[in-house]
Design a protein around this motif. Structure first.
Motif, mmCIF file in Angstrom:
data_model
loop_
_atom_site.group_PDB
_atom_site.id
_atom_site.type_symbol
_atom_site.label_atom_id
_atom_site.label_comp_id
_atom_site.label_asym_id
_atom_site.label_seq_id
_atom_site.Cartn_x
_atom_site.Cartn_y
_atom_site.Cartn_z
ATOM 1 N N UNK A 49 22.211 23.111 27.826
ATOM 2 C CA UNK A 49 20.908 23.498 28.346
ATOM 3 C C UNK A 49 20.318 24.620 27.499
ATOM 4 N N UNK A 50 19.043 24.478 27.179
ATOM 5 C CA UNK A 50 18.381 25.482 26.356
ATOM 6 C C UNK A 50 18.042 26.720 27.178
ATOM 7 N N UNK A 51 18.059 27.863 26.525
ATOM 8 C CA UNK A 51 17.616 29.093 27.171
ATOM 9 C C UNK A 51 16.094 29.066 27.292
ATOM 10 N N UNK A 52 15.546 29.994 28.059
ATOM 11 C CA UNK A 52 14.090 30.061 28.212
ATOM 12 C C UNK A 52 13.406 30.270 26.863
ATOM 13 N N UNK A 53 13.966 31.144 26.034
ATOM 14 C CA UNK A 53 13.373 31.414 24.725
ATOM 15 C C UNK A 53 13.460 30.178 23.833
ATOM 16 N N UNK A 54 14.593 29.472 23.864
ATOM 17 C CA UNK A 54 14.742 28.262 23.057
ATOM 18 C C UNK A 54 13.761 27.185 23.511
ATOM 19 N N UNK A 55 13.568 27.065 24.826
ATOM 20 C CA UNK A 55 12.606 26.096 25.352
ATOM 21 C C UNK A 55 11.194 26.447 24.902
ATOM 22 N N UNK A 56 10.879 27.735 24.915
ATOM 23 C CA UNK A 56 9.562 28.195 24.475
ATOM 24 C C UNK A 56 9.333 27.842 23.006
ATOM 25 N N UNK A 57 10.348 28.068 22.181
ATOM 26 C CA UNK A 57 10.228 27.769 20.754
ATOM 27 C C UNK A 57 10.166 26.264 20.522
ATOM 28 N N UNK A 58 10.925 25.492 21.306
ATOM 29 C CA UNK A 58 10.877 24.035 21.184
ATOM 30 C C UNK A 58 9.473 23.515 21.473
ATOM 31 N N UNK A 59 8.815 24.076 22.476
ATOM 32 C CA UNK A 59 7.445 23.668 22.792
ATOM 33 C C UNK A 59 6.516 23.942 21.613
ATOM 34 N N UNK A 60 6.705 25.079 20.961
ATOM 35 C CA UNK A 60 5.854 25.430 19.821
ATOM 36 C C UNK A 60 6.145 24.521 18.627
#
Length: 215
Positions: free
Chosen positions: A151-162
């Protein structure tokens, strides 16, 4: 904004000359290099670092998909548009997985080509409706579940969206007030956790999971 620097890669000289004739009188584009085969495209991309690469699929020595793979391996931020006559699903998906940010058919109008280049240059994607339908079909296929341990961290999810929105490492760093090195570290961790090879495959995951949506 200065002129968008282009690399044209197509084994047919007539196609390259036609594109050059279209771009020549405009104030928005400059053709900085040409390539007549896939290997030459990889070399010219490395030498000239164009803003956008227009890449044919069927070329001698190295096809467009493998050329795109090699270009993206050397420069993950390279912006590639596939321009071809093929609507074969396998080639569309392979092109996207190779890192293409756009896919145009050779019967596209000059305006469609111009708009696609500008969108990809801005970090967006450029896929006509016929290609989007193929992408949606691929996205609707059952996917391997990602285990809880990945599971991705919140920061990793944010970067994935970008990443999925077409942003480069530098653009992500600027938006999140991070160093480029830190962003690269996050991107590497994201690819590793998702067991994917490149940013485009990560984007497909983000689309499939509903983290972002196709425009």
């Amino acid at each position: 904004m200065g002129k968008i620097r282009l690399l044209l890669a197509d084994d047919h000289k007539m196609v390259r000359e036609g594109l050059k004739a279209f771009f020549a009188p405009t104030d928005d584009f400059e053709v900085v290099a040409e390539a007549a085969n896939g290997l030459e495209a990889v070399e010219k991309a490395d030498q000239t670092l164009p803003d956008v690469i227009l890449l044919d699929l069927v070329m001698p020595n190295l096809d467009g998909i493998e050329a795109a793979n090699r270009i993206k391996k050397k420069n993950p931020d390279a912006k590639i548009i596939i321009i071809t006559s093929s609507l074969e699903e396998s080639q569309v998906i392979a092109s996207i997985k190779a890192g293409a940010a756009g896919y145009l058919l050779k019967d596209s109008s000059p305006l469609e080509i111009e708009e696609a280049i500008k969108k990809v240059y801005r970090g967006e994607s450029a896929f006509p409706s016929r290609i989007t339908n193929i992408m949606i079909k691929e996205l609707n296929k059952p996917s391997k579940p990602v285990s809880k341990c990945t599971t991705l961290t919140d920061r990793e999810t944010e970067i994935l969206k970008l990443i999925a929105n077409g942003m480069s490492n530098q653009e992500i760093a600027d938006q999140l007030f991070l160093s480029v090195w830190t962003v690269r570290t996050y991107v590497t961790a994201i690819l590793d956790k998702l067991s994917v090879d490149n940013r485009t495959q990560a984007t497909l995951y983000a689309l499939r999971e509903g983290l972002v949506k196709l425009d």
